[in-house]
Design an enzyme around this catalytic site. Structure first.
Site, PDB file in Angstrom:
ATOM      1  N   ARG A 197     -89.964  32.109 -43.129  1.00 51.22           N
ATOM      2  CA  ARG A 197     -90.288  30.872 -43.849  1.00 51.22           C
ATOM      3  C   ARG A 197     -91.549  31.030 -44.690  1.00 51.22           C
ATOM      4  O   ARG A 197     -91.792  30.245 -45.600  1.00 51.22           O
ATOM      5  CB  ARG A 197     -90.432  29.719 -42.849  1.00 51.22           C
ATOM      6  CG  ARG A 197     -90.645  28.357 -43.490  1.00 51.22           C
ATOM      7  CD  ARG A 197     -90.340  27.219 -42.531  1.00 51.22           C
ATOM      8  NE  ARG A 197     -90.783  27.466 -41.175  1.00 51.22           N
ATOM      9  CZ  ARG A 197     -92.038  27.254 -40.715  1.00 51.22           C
ATOM     10  NH1 ARG A 197     -92.958  26.786 -41.548  1.00 51.22           N
ATOM     11  NH2 ARG A 197     -92.338  27.494 -39.466  1.00 51.22           N
ATOM     12  N   TYR A 247     -85.258  13.884 -65.936  1.00 51.42           N
ATOM     13  CA  TYR A 247     -84.231  14.253 -64.972  1.00 51.42           C
ATOM     14  C   TYR A 247     -84.101  13.172 -63.910  1.00 51.42           C
ATOM     15  O   TYR A 247     -85.082  12.753 -63.298  1.00 51.42           O
ATOM     16  CB  TYR A 247     -84.590  15.599 -64.344  1.00 51.42           C
ATOM     17  CG  TYR A 247     -83.732  15.974 -63.169  1.00 51.42           C
ATOM     18  CD1 TYR A 247     -82.341  15.981 -63.270  1.00 51.42           C
ATOM     19  CD2 TYR A 247     -84.299  16.320 -61.949  1.00 51.42           C
ATOM     20  CE1 TYR A 247     -81.550  16.314 -62.188  1.00 51.42           C
ATOM     21  CE2 TYR A 247     -83.520  16.657 -60.859  1.00 51.42           C
ATOM     22  CZ  TYR A 247     -82.151  16.651 -60.979  1.00 51.42           C
ATOM     23  OH  TYR A 247     -81.378  16.976 -59.902  1.00 51.42           O
ATOM     24  N   ASP A 264     -91.950  19.852 -66.571  1.00 52.87           N
ATOM     25  CA  ASP A 264     -90.632  20.396 -66.285  1.00 52.87           C
ATOM     26  C   ASP A 264     -90.172  21.156 -67.522  1.00 52.87           C
ATOM     27  O   ASP A 264     -89.897  20.568 -68.562  1.00 52.87           O
ATOM     28  CB  ASP A 264     -89.660  19.260 -65.944  1.00 52.87           C
ATOM     29  CG  ASP A 264     -88.294  19.764 -65.486  1.00 52.87           C
ATOM     30  OD1 ASP A 264     -87.912  20.886 -65.874  1.00 52.87           O
ATOM     31  OD2 ASP A 264     -87.602  19.029 -64.753  1.00 52.87           O
ATOM     32  N   LYS A 313     -80.494  26.565 -63.680  1.00 52.23           N
ATOM     33  CA  LYS A 313     -80.043  26.416 -65.051  1.00 52.23           C
ATOM     34  C   LYS A 313     -80.220  27.727 -65.833  1.00 52.23           C
ATOM     35  O   LYS A 313     -79.594  28.726 -65.513  1.00 52.23           O
ATOM     36  CB  LYS A 313     -80.769  25.248 -65.705  1.00 52.23           C
ATOM     37  CG  LYS A 313     -80.787  23.956 -64.878  1.00 52.23           C
ATOM     38  CD  LYS A 313     -79.421  23.471 -64.476  1.00 52.23           C
ATOM     39  CE  LYS A 313     -79.413  22.057 -63.915  1.00 52.23           C
ATOM     40  NZ  LYS A 313     -80.150  21.833 -62.677  1.00 52.23           N
TER      41      LYS A 313
END
Length: 396
Positions: free
Chosen positions: A56, A109, A187, A212
């Site tokens: 992790r 978004y 972003d 993306k």
């Protein structure tokens, strides 16, 4: 790892996407980094800085992608890879102090907007939404007038915005935000670092939905953050470790493989988008069109000043036709296409199209008849022929 800081600065971005994150040049070692599937690592005693310790905290398969993305965005530090774009959004929003003010684009978004709205509803933050292309309105939201008004703790930017393709004056807004004492998060999913580098324009943190353009093949779900501020990076890393929004090693490996062709994919899709936008704008069934690459677009001059291209997302509003409303005609258009794929997402090798307001989370201010096109790398004449036959059939 593979590129020194000097090399990363001196090389073109088109070279960095291929060369960054390579393993050391040692005899009989692989040219490409391998996938490491391990939840834990050898070690005794207290963990020191740089120790992996546990899956992790770190994974060797993350490192090459994080190094490459950091260099592409102009940071001297590696990026941070997350399980999804929204996991990265959550980590970035965690930088807002309790009760702090977030200024966010009204059109952005939908996942980011929903997450911010839920935090506001629970009283964790105050949310102010603005037209991000209206610089004066953003300045006012950052530092409102009045004795009881509070300045913002964070400015959230998208440029171009999703899905309205509004263009923010990133340098001016970053200056205004910093003057108000706010952190700036941008972003950069639509643009990628090959088209725009927000850190160099004044942003503190850059966010990507790696799903993306960066990965580029519609086969992984990942997110990422990049910063040049060591304290901010430490806080983001801590959030990722404690909240567990970590990437799978196989997905990270796929994302790096996809990144290697980013420059070619962006070059092709941007060139095609410009051709398609120019042709779409003159079709009678297209009521309005947004694409910052066109000189007639209201964001063109601003985009030209701060971007190295104009991206490959086009938005159109479809006119009513054949007794159908604009929204119904838009749905009919999407269904009449044969090459374009009716699907959510963007930035892959395939061209995708969808009417955005079919999603209940999409802001109500997004027009019902708005269709978003993500231009892929297919032959542009084939893409146009498919669009034209569908538009002509509906508008005939």
């Amino acid at each position: 790892m593979s590129l020194s800081e000097h090399q990363a600065v001196s090389l073109a971005a088109e070279t960095v996407v291929v060369a960054a994150g390579r393993p050391p040049r040692e005899r009989d070692q692989p040219v490409n980094p391998p996938i490491v599937l391990s939840s834990t690592y050898f070690g005794t005693g207290p963990l020191a800085d740089g120790d992996r310790g546990y899956g992790r905290y770190s994974n060797p398969t993350w490192d090459p992608f994080e190094e490459a993305l950091g260099q592409l965005e102009g940071s001297e530090m590696p990026g941070l890879l997350y399980a999804s774009g929204l996991a990265a959004v959550s980590s970035a929003l965690s930088l807002i102090p309790a009760g702090g003010v977030l200024v966010m684009p009204a059109h952005s978004y939908s996942g980011s907007l929903v997450m911010a709205a839920e935090l506001a509803q629970k009283g964790f933050i105050e949310l102010r939404t603005v037209d991000i292309a209206d610089t004066d309105a953003v300045r006012e939201a950052l530092s409102p007038s009045g004795p009881a008004a509070r300045s913002a703790a964070m400015l959230w930017l998208e440029s171009p915005t999703n899905p309205m393709l509004g263009i923010a004056d990133v340098p001016a807004l970053a200056d205004a935000a910093h003057a108000a004492g706010a952190i700036v998060v941008t972003d950069n999913t639509f643009s990628t670092p090959l088209v725009q580098q927000p850190l160099l324009l004044g942003s503190d943190v850059v966010l990507h939905s790696v799903t993306k353009y960066l990965a580029g093949h519609s086969d992984v779900v990942l997110g990422a953050l990049v910063t040049s501020n060591p304290d901010i990076r430490s806080a983001l890393l801590h959030h990722r470790i404690i909240h567990g929004g970590i990437a799978g090693p196989f997905e990270a490996w796929l994302a790096l493989r996809g990144l290697r062709t980013l420059a070619l994919r962006i070059e092709r899709s941007q060139a095609s988008a410009l051709v398609l936008a120019d042709r779409l704008g003159s079709h009678p069934l297209v009521e309005s069109l947004r694409f910052p690459g066109l000189p007639t677009d209201p964001g063109h001059e601003r985009a030209k000043a701060q971007m190295k291209g104009f991206g490959s997302i086009i938005c159109i509003q479809v006119a009513p036709a054949g007794g159908l409303s604009g929204a119904e005609t838009a749905d009919a258009l999407v269904q009449a296409l044969e090459l374009w794929l009716p699907a959510t997402s963007l930035g892959g090798v395939e061209s995708l199209i969808e009417r955005r307001r079919r999603h209940t989370a999409e802001p109500a201010s997004v027009p019902e008849n708005l269709v978003r096109l993500s231009v892929g790398i297919e032959n542009v004449e084939d893409l146009w022929a498919d669009l034209k036959q569908a538009l002509d059939a509906l508008g005939g």
